[in-house]
Write a protein that holds these residues in place. Structure first.
Motif, PDB file in Angstrom:
ATOM      1  N   ILE A  39       1.164  12.127   4.063  1.00  0.00           N
ATOM      2  CA  ILE A  39       0.570  10.995   3.442  1.00  0.00           C
ATOM      3  C   ILE A  39       0.841  11.030   1.906  1.00  0.00           C
ATOM      4  O   ILE A  39       1.538  10.171   1.443  1.00  0.00           O
ATOM      5  CB  ILE A  39      -0.856  10.821   3.467  1.00  0.00           C
ATOM      6  N   PHE A  40       0.533  12.132   1.235  1.00  0.00           N
ATOM      7  CA  PHE A  40       0.878  12.245  -0.061  1.00  0.00           C
ATOM      8  C   PHE A  40       2.313  12.279  -0.400  1.00  0.00           C
ATOM      9  O   PHE A  40       2.764  11.471  -1.530  1.00  0.00           O
ATOM     10  CB  PHE A  40       0.243  13.650  -0.797  1.00  0.00           C
ATOM     11  N   SER A  41       3.232  12.956   0.317  1.00  0.00           N
ATOM     12  CA  SER A  41       4.638  12.943   0.167  1.00  0.00           C
ATOM     13  C   SER A  41       5.088  11.489   0.364  1.00  0.00           C
ATOM     14  O   SER A  41       6.126  11.093  -0.444  1.00  0.00           O
ATOM     15  CB  SER A  41       5.261  13.900   1.446  1.00  0.00           C
ATOM     16  N   SER A  42       4.599  10.973   1.254  1.00  0.00           N
ATOM     17  CA  SER A  42       5.188   9.447   1.367  1.00  0.00           C
ATOM     18  C   SER A  42       5.004   8.537   0.264  1.00  0.00           C
ATOM     19  O   SER A  42       5.691   7.706  -0.191  1.00  0.00           O
ATOM     20  CB  SER A  42       4.901   8.729   2.795  1.00  0.00           C
ATOM     21  N   VAL A  43       3.717   8.775  -0.310  1.00  0.00           N
ATOM     22  CA  VAL A  43       3.323   8.105  -1.514  1.00  0.00           C
ATOM     23  C   VAL A  43       4.173   8.217  -2.575  1.00  0.00           C
ATOM     24  O   VAL A  43       4.664   7.470  -3.297  1.00  0.00           O
ATOM     25  CB  VAL A  43       1.837   8.229  -1.780  1.00  0.00           C
ATOM     26  N   PHE A  44       4.365   9.478  -2.883  1.00  0.00           N
ATOM     27  CA  PHE A  44       4.942   9.819  -4.364  1.00  0.00           C
ATOM     28  C   PHE A  44       6.327  10.154  -3.995  1.00  0.00           C
ATOM     29  O   PHE A  44       7.155  10.049  -5.205  1.00  0.00           O
ATOM     30  CB  PHE A  44       4.491  11.397  -4.718  1.00  0.00           C
ATOM     31  N   ARG A  45       7.104  10.216  -2.958  1.00  0.00           N
ATOM     32  CA  ARG A  45       8.581  10.266  -2.903  1.00  0.00           C
ATOM     33  C   ARG A  45       9.037   8.853  -2.363  1.00  0.00           C
ATOM     34  O   ARG A  45      10.501   9.004  -2.141  1.00  0.00           O
ATOM     35  CB  ARG A  45       8.722  11.325  -1.875  1.00  0.00           C
ATOM     36  N   SER A  46       8.362   8.002  -1.997  1.00  0.00           N
ATOM     37  CA  SER A  46       8.935   6.642  -1.590  1.00  0.00           C
ATOM     38  C   SER A  46       8.379   5.524  -2.269  1.00  0.00           C
ATOM     39  O   SER A  46       7.434   5.645  -3.178  1.00  0.00           O
ATOM     40  CB  SER A  46       8.842   6.387  -0.143  1.00  0.00           C
ATOM     41  N   SER A  47       8.589   4.390  -1.607  1.00  0.00           N
ATOM     42  CA  SER A  47       7.676   3.146  -2.171  1.00  0.00           C
ATOM     43  C   SER A  47       6.668   2.746  -1.062  1.00  0.00           C
ATOM     44  O   SER A  47       6.297   1.602  -1.360  1.00  0.00           O
ATOM     45  CB  SER A  47       8.768   2.121  -2.267  1.00  0.00           C
ATOM     46  N   ALA A  48       6.066   3.639  -0.782  1.00  0.00           N
ATOM     47  CA  ALA A  48       4.897   3.425   0.038  1.00  0.00           C
ATOM     48  C   ALA A  48       3.737   2.938  -0.879  1.00  0.00           C
ATOM     49  O   ALA A  48       3.457   3.238  -2.047  1.00  0.00           O
ATOM     50  CB  ALA A  48       4.466   4.560   0.988  1.00  0.00           C
ATOM     51  N   GLU A  49       3.058   2.026  -0.270  1.00  0.00           N
ATOM     52  CA  GLU A  49       1.459   1.609  -0.862  1.00  0.00           C
ATOM     53  C   GLU A  49       0.671   2.669  -1.010  1.00  0.00           C
ATOM     54  O   GLU A  49       0.418   3.570  -0.547  1.00  0.00           O
ATOM     55  CB  GLU A  49       0.998   0.429  -0.288  1.00  0.00           C
ATOM     56  N   ILE A  50       0.370   2.780  -2.383  1.00  0.00           N
ATOM     57  CA  ILE A  50      -0.716   3.626  -2.961  1.00  0.00           C
ATOM     58  C   ILE A  50      -1.974   3.964  -1.727  1.00  0.00           C
ATOM     59  O   ILE A  50      -2.662   4.945  -1.540  1.00  0.00           O
ATOM     60  CB  ILE A  50      -1.250   3.729  -4.284  1.00  0.00           C
ATOM     61  N   GLU A  51      -2.301   2.656  -1.418  1.00  0.00           N
ATOM     62  CA  GLU A  51      -3.642   2.720  -0.536  1.00  0.00           C
ATOM     63  C   GLU A  51      -3.477   3.496   0.771  1.00  0.00           C
ATOM     64  O   GLU A  51      -4.660   3.568   1.388  1.00  0.00           O
ATOM     65  CB  GLU A  51      -3.908   1.135  -0.152  1.00  0.00           C
ATOM     66  N   ILE A  52      -2.064   3.760   1.229  1.00  0.00           N
ATOM     67  CA  ILE A  52      -2.320   4.723   2.642  1.00  0.00           C
ATOM     68  C   ILE A  52      -2.869   6.115   2.295  1.00  0.00           C
ATOM     69  O   ILE A  52      -3.595   6.577   3.153  1.00  0.00           O
ATOM     70  CB  ILE A  52      -0.704   4.912   2.534  1.00  0.00           C
ATOM     71  N   VAL A  53      -3.162   6.431   0.890  1.00  0.00           N
ATOM     72  CA  VAL A  53      -4.069   7.589   0.729  1.00  0.00           C
ATOM     73  C   VAL A  53      -5.510   7.546   0.967  1.00  0.00           C
ATOM     74  O   VAL A  53      -6.087   8.296   1.447  1.00  0.00           O
ATOM     75  CB  VAL A  53      -4.014   8.104  -0.722  1.00  0.00           C
TER      76      VAL A  53
END
Length: 185
Positions: A39-53
């Motif tokens: 989850i943290f990797s997807s947020v910090f390495r892509s354009s995923a929405e921060i709310e996923i955390v």
């Protein structure tokens, strides 16, 4: 099958279940850490929405409940092996018995320390990822529905897991004290 062989079979089953539950408890923590890392990797390495955390505290709740359940069951199985079955063996066998691991001096001296370290480790593994998840999304605490409700739900999950881990720690300490008192009293 005589009573002694039956008791030995019960002991073997209980010990095997303890070992299996320890493995499952550790596997839950491993899967949890993998999910949090993804989850943290997807947020910090892509354009995923921060709310996923915000899913992290809910994963923490699930993992925390399962870990505490296994931990409590491990303690009760240990009490069964070292108190109930031990009394049965002493009552039904002639002569002195070799010390079993559950009642050994080595385990007794280490158990309380081990329970404390394990509880702190679980506490840190489960709750440490929640802090950055909540801090990264703190603007949703006073934001609009539904993210505001989700954010506060995350905070409640974290509080519940902290309470549950503390409760689990005290349950295991109580079981340890009962085992120690039963075998030294």
């Amino acid at each position: 099958m005589d009573n002694i062989k039956l008791a030995e079979a019960y002991y073997e089953c209980a010990r095997n279940e303890i070992i299996q539950r320890i493995r499952l408890r550790d596997y839950i923590l491993l899967v949890f850490l993998g999910a949090v890392s993804a989850i943290f990797s997807s947020v910090f390495r892509s354009s995923a929405e921060i709310e996923i955390v915000l899913v992290i505290p809910y994963l923490t709740l699930g993992a925390g409940v399962l870990v505490c359940q296994h931990n409590s069951k491990i303690g009760s199985l240990a009490e069964y092996c070292s108190v109930e079955l031990e009394k049965f063996f002493h009552t039904n066998l002639e002569g002195s018995l070799p010390p079993q691991w559950d009642n050994s001096k080595s385990l007794k001296e280490y158990s309380k320390y081990s329970i404390t370290l394990r509880s702190w480790g679980h506490f840190i593994i489960l709750l440490a990822p929640c802090a950055p998840a909540l801090m990264l999304t703190v603007e949703h605490a006073t934001g609009s529905f539904p993210l505001c409700v989700v954010w506060w739900g995350c905070l409640v999950c974290c509080g519940f897991v902290a309470w549950l881990k503390r409760h689990s720690f005290h349950v295991r300490n109580d079981i340890h004290s009962k085992i120690f008192a039963a075998n030294n009293g």
